[in-house]
Design an enzyme around this catalytic site. Structure first.
Site, PDB file in Angstrom:
ATOM      1  N   GLU A 188       0.870  -1.264  -0.089  1.00  0.00           N
ATOM      2  CA  GLU A 188       0.125   0.022  -0.064  1.00  0.00           C
ATOM      3  C   GLU A 188       0.766   1.248   0.052  1.00  0.00           C
ATOM      4  O   GLU A 188       0.553   2.315   0.791  1.00  0.00           O
ATOM      5  CB  GLU A 188      -0.902  -0.007   1.324  1.00  0.00           C
ATOM      6  CG  GLU A 188      -2.169  -0.893   1.083  1.00  0.00           C
ATOM      7  CD  GLU A 188      -3.177  -0.653   2.430  1.00  0.00           C
ATOM      8  OE1 GLU A 188      -2.658  -0.048   3.179  1.00  0.00           O
ATOM      9  OE2 GLU A 188      -4.198  -0.913   2.099  1.00  0.00           O
ATOM     10  N   GLU A 208      -6.988  -7.222  -0.058  1.00  0.00           N
ATOM     11  CA  GLU A 208      -7.488  -7.165   1.290  1.00  0.00           C
ATOM     12  C   GLU A 208      -8.960  -6.797   1.012  1.00  0.00           C
ATOM     13  O   GLU A 208      -9.418  -5.593   1.014  1.00  0.00           O
ATOM     14  CB  GLU A 208      -6.583  -6.421   2.059  1.00  0.00           C
ATOM     15  CG  GLU A 208      -5.096  -6.692   2.197  1.00  0.00           C
ATOM     16  CD  GLU A 208      -4.754  -5.527   3.201  1.00  0.00           C
ATOM     17  OE1 GLU A 208      -5.169  -4.645   3.816  1.00  0.00           O
ATOM     18  OE2 GLU A 208      -3.327  -5.611   3.198  1.00  0.00           O
TER      19      GLU A 208
HETATM   20  C1  GAL Z   1      -4.186  -1.968   5.361  1.00  0.00           C
HETATM   21  C2  GAL Z   1      -3.070  -2.720   5.562  1.00  0.00           C
HETATM   22  C3  GAL Z   1      -3.198  -3.982   6.276  1.00  0.00           C
HETATM   23  C4  GAL Z   1      -4.108  -3.696   7.443  1.00  0.00           C
HETATM   24  C5  GAL Z   1      -5.188  -3.399   6.995  1.00  0.00           C
HETATM   25  C6  GAL Z   1      -5.964  -2.716   8.202  1.00  0.00           C
HETATM   26  O1  GAL Z   1      -4.165  -0.786   5.050  1.00  0.00           O
HETATM   27  O2  GAL Z   1      -2.423  -2.877   4.005  1.00  0.00           O
HETATM   28  O3  GAL Z   1      -1.783  -4.414   6.557  1.00  0.00           O
HETATM   29  O4  GAL Z   1      -3.513  -2.836   8.215  1.00  0.00           O
HETATM   30  O5  GAL Z   1      -5.281  -1.934   6.392  1.00  0.00           O
HETATM   31  O6  GAL Z   1      -6.446  -4.001   9.096  1.00  0.00           O
END
Ligand code: GAL
Length: 819
Positions: A177, A246
């Site tokens: 990210e 994600e």
């Molecule tokens: C994203 C990140 C993850 C985790 C998630 C929130 O921005 O890539 O590692 O932190 O947010 O749980």
């Protein structure tokens, strides 16, 4: 002849040992087939190796194709060039467990992880190297990043774990990210991303590299999406398939906060919508969240539990209906793999956020009917039929005729988890405690540490994050007639300590912790100083280092000052700045150094007058492991804040004294409309975390086990108890003509608590009969079919339950069984 045989043999061997992973704009292709890939995040150090096979197996049974994990640099290289891959950190064993289960792996090396992990996964020694700046074109940083990344890749290659070598790993990730934070890094940030891409590519892993949230990802890096919704995402290259690294199944929790929930309907909606709009790879972050053992929680203030409301709960139990409803969705999507990845796509827009998407191949077509309207249901006419699509839902029709799945219609059971008291033989209901004080005299009375400096330092710089604790100590001398003395005096500390205890001349004058996410505050207390030498001792405590944001590595931690003594005399205020005083530093606490948490250390513990509400106190008790194999938790209600160990294993920080505020919870929780982390909270006005996971592998099945607590603030251990967590009851609430399965998760169903066929209403645990109900005895029918069995499958039909007159409205069965 011989050479032909050799050639055939060679061909056979090479095709058996190498998997070709490629991609085009439509999908990831594995060995010549475009795939619909469903994946789930399970971070290996957030559970134990003993739990891995079961978690991964549950992932497979839940319809996943792949398991994703980050790699946690600071855990593996706690000291520069000294590595640890033992126990929970056995990455290779974890990857092999994925392979044994026949699943694919997605390896996000980073090595920046974020992940609510301490310092985002970076080692603190890295920060303390001269001239260091993270995540930019800084030579020292790039050297270290390359060193670690190369080492991980080499380890994985050595075990032949990349798909290109016949192993499970189909995708690798570099960075994480970066696109979200790269603005402040300017041109160097852009150059850094190019360097990352080249460096990764040079490692020659033979599978594609991904860069999530990076819309300038250089070819051949694949840029992917993270978020609660990614259906609008368009990759930066027409040859990059639409991938979601994600999909947040819930959210993380912070001390002082509440329990986040993301509804099952909304997670399913986001996934179906993503595939409706051309997605091909969806990874749930998290599929199993797990536990932040030891000091691995990031933050500041990330809790020990990292449950995340994910499909598998913190302990590895199925979180139903989320797990089951998504499993059904995966099955439907897999059944459409060919049409989804090869078919021609056409869409019909019906207005009012309703649309149909048709995937068509020569063999057949598959359809999605989507309704993104938050309020109104949509009626869609398609090929002469009419379909009602509820608000904020997607209907999937694998043959474009029959509805196989709707994201808002849950036909999976809801499980209500309960905690049971420890049923081990001869375990008394309360634990018998012994205790000993933490010896702080050297610090609070003498102000004596290991090193001195005439400056206030950031905590990370001094401790290298080897401990949560750092003493800042100084002495102040006043002459008999000093202007200060006798006036009303106070000590004022500008603090970025996550928690702080202050002592003057051996007396605890107060403590404070950052509230509401404000990690910059002023601690001020009235103090009486004496003439002569005064000792000021400040104990600064970190509760997880920052893990997110541009330049997060330099967010301050500890007591960065300034620190003043002020004296007031009427209108006159005299200020003495202590910031450049001689400060003596000491990292860590005695009991940690001397390992009071080790079970062997028996001396100096007393069973006499076990104190309550005494700060800086160690407690110890023995207990028997609860019988059976249900997951074990320890209830730490009554305690303040500290750290807990079971048989020497650090189970994490505890802080049950931190109560979340009364408002902001929403028990009703409407799944319609975009989710955000403050929606659908529960646990208002309760300790943010009361129960702490004790993995079974930390326990001796027979014989004694030892619990050790270090209590910083003062607490009462008399209520502490071990419990097991399991399914207490199971509910379903479904319309007729569906089949519903009830299961007590490998335990027999013991009774039917409620059952009604007609128009019952309410929720699991509080169902009520409606205005119409079948005259057949529904409870009896279900008792016959289910009681005594581990699971039963019920055909919800009028044939079975009779025909209640519900004035033409669809009939429902609501049932609750006790496990
Ligand atoms: C994203 C990140 C993850 C985790 C998630 C929130 O921005 O890539 O590692 O932190 O947010 O749980």
């Amino acid at each position: 002849m011989v050479s032909l045989r050799f050639l055939l043999c060679f061909l056979f061997v090479s095709s058996a040992y190498a998997t070709i992973v490629s991609h085009d704009g439509r999908a990831i292709t594995i060995d010549g087939h475009r795939r619909v890939l469903l994946s789930g995040s399970i971070h290996y150090p957030r559970s134990t190796p003993e739990m891995w096979p079961d978690l991964i197996k549950k992932g497979k049974e839940g319809g996943l194709d792949a398991i994703e994990t980050y790699v946690f640099w600071n855990a593996h290289e706690p000291t520069r060039r000294q590595y640890d891959f033992s126990g929970k950190l056995d990455l290779i064993r974890f990857l092999k467990t994925i392979q044994d289960e026949g699943l694919y792996g997605v390896l996000r090396i980073g090595p920046y992880a974020c992940a609510e992990w301490n310092y985002g996964g970076f080692p603190v020694w890295l920060h303390n190297m001269p001239g260091m700046v993270f995540r930019t074109t800084n030579k020292s940083f790039m050297d270290e990043m390359q060193n670690f990344t190369t080492m991980i890749v080499d380890m994985v290659k050595k075990e032949k774990l990349f798909a290109s070598q016949g192993g499970p790993i189909i995708l690798a990730q570099i960075e994480n990210e970066y696109g979200n934070v790269m603005g402040p890094y300017g041109e160097s940030g852009k150059a850094y991303i190019k360097w990352c891409a080249n460096m990764a590519q040079s490692l020659d892993v033979g599978v594609p590299w991904i860069m999530c949230q990076q819309n300038d990802a250089p070819q051949p890096m694949l840029n992917t999406c993270n978020g609660f919704y990614c259906d609008n995402f368009v990759p930066n290259n027409p040859n990059t398939p639409k991938m979601w690294t994600e999909n947040w199944t819930g959210w993380f929790k912070q001390w002082g906060g509440k329990n986040p929930h993301r509804t099952t309907e909304d997670v399913a909606f986001s996934v179906a919508r993503f595939f409706q709009r051309g997605g091909t790879f969806n990874n749930y972050y998290m599929y199993h969240g797990g536990t932040n053992f030891d000091r691995t929680a990031g933050g500041p203030y990330i809790t020990t539990s990292y449950d995340y409301d994910s499909p598998l709960d913190e302990y590895g139990n199925l979180n139903q209906p989320k797990y089951g409803h998504l499993k059904q969705l995966h099955d439907v999507l897999h059944s459409m793999e060919r049409t989804l990845t090869y078919g021609n796509i056409s869409t019909i827009d019906f207005g009012n956020s309703a649309s149909a998407t048709i995937y068509k191949t020569e063999e057949g077509s598959s359809c999605f009917f989507g309704n993104g309207n938050e309020k109104s249901d949509a009626t869609i006419s398609f090929q002469g039929e009419s379909y009602v699509v509820p608000a904020w839902s997607v209907t999937i029709l694998p043959d474009c005729k029959n509805e196989a799945y709707n994201t808002a219609k849950i036909t999976t059971q809801t499980s209500m988890m309960v905690k049971k008291p420890n049923e081990a033989e001869d375990t008394p209901s309360t634990l018998k405690w012994s205790w000993r004080p933490e010896n702080v005299d050297n610090f609070i009375l003498k102000g004596k540490g290991d090193s001195t400096q005439t400056q206030l330092f950031d905590q990370k710089v001094v401790t290298n994050d080897q401990s949560d604790y750092l003493w800042y100590m100084t002495t102040v001398k006043f002459k008999k007639r000093d202007l200060f003395l006798g006036k009303s005096m106070s000590l004022r500390v500008n603090s970025t300590a996550h928690a702080l205890h202050a002592f003057v001349n051996g007396k605890h004058i107060g403590n404070q912790h950052a509230e509401n996410g404000k990690f910059n505050y002023v601690f001020e207390k009235d103090v009486k100083f004496k003439s002569g030498r005064n000792v000021i001792a400040l104990l600064s405590i970190t509760v997880g280092l920052a893990n997110y944001g541009a330049f997060f590595e330099s967010k301050p931690a500890g007591i960065t000052g300034p620190i003043f003594i002020t004296g007031r005399n009427g209108d006159e205020t005299i200020v003495k700045d202590l910031s450049a005083h001689k400060w003596s530093y000491k990292t860590g606490l005695n009991g940690f150094e001397n390992q009071f948490f080790r079970t062997e250390s028996m001396s100096k513990w007393s069973v006499e007058s076990v104190p309550f509400n005494r700060s800086m106190t160690w407690y110890k008790a023995t207990f028997k492991a609860p019988l059976g194999n249900d997951p074990v938790v320890v209830d730490l209600m009554g305690l303040g804040k500290g750290t807990a160990w079971v048989n020497g294993n650090n189970i994490g920080r505890f802080w049950p004294a931190f109560i979340s505020s009364e408002n902001g919870c929403d028990a009703k929780c409407n799944y319609r409309g975009a989710y955000h982390a403050e929606k659908c909270l529960t646990n208002c006005g309760e300790p943010t975390q009361r129960w702490y996971h004790v993995p079974r592998s930390f326990l001796n099945g027979e014989g004694d086990n030892t619990l050790v607590l270090f209590e910083e603030m003062g607490g009462n251990p008399s209520l502490v108890s071990f419990q097991t967590t399991r399914v207490g009851s199971v509910c379903a609430n479904v319309y007729e003509n569906k089949i519903i399965e009830l299961s007590c998760d490998r335990k027999p169903i013991s009774a039917v608590k409620f059952a009604s066929f007609g128009n019952p209403y309410g929720n699991c645990g509080s169902f009520e009969k409606g205005t119409c109900e079948s005259s057949n005895n529904t409870v009896d029918i279900l008792t016959q079919e289910c009681v005594g069995k581990e699971k039963c499958s019920i055909d919800v039909s009028t044939k079975k339950f009779g025909e209640p007159d519900c004035s033409g409205a669809a009939r429902k069965l609501a049932v609750e069984v006790i496990c």
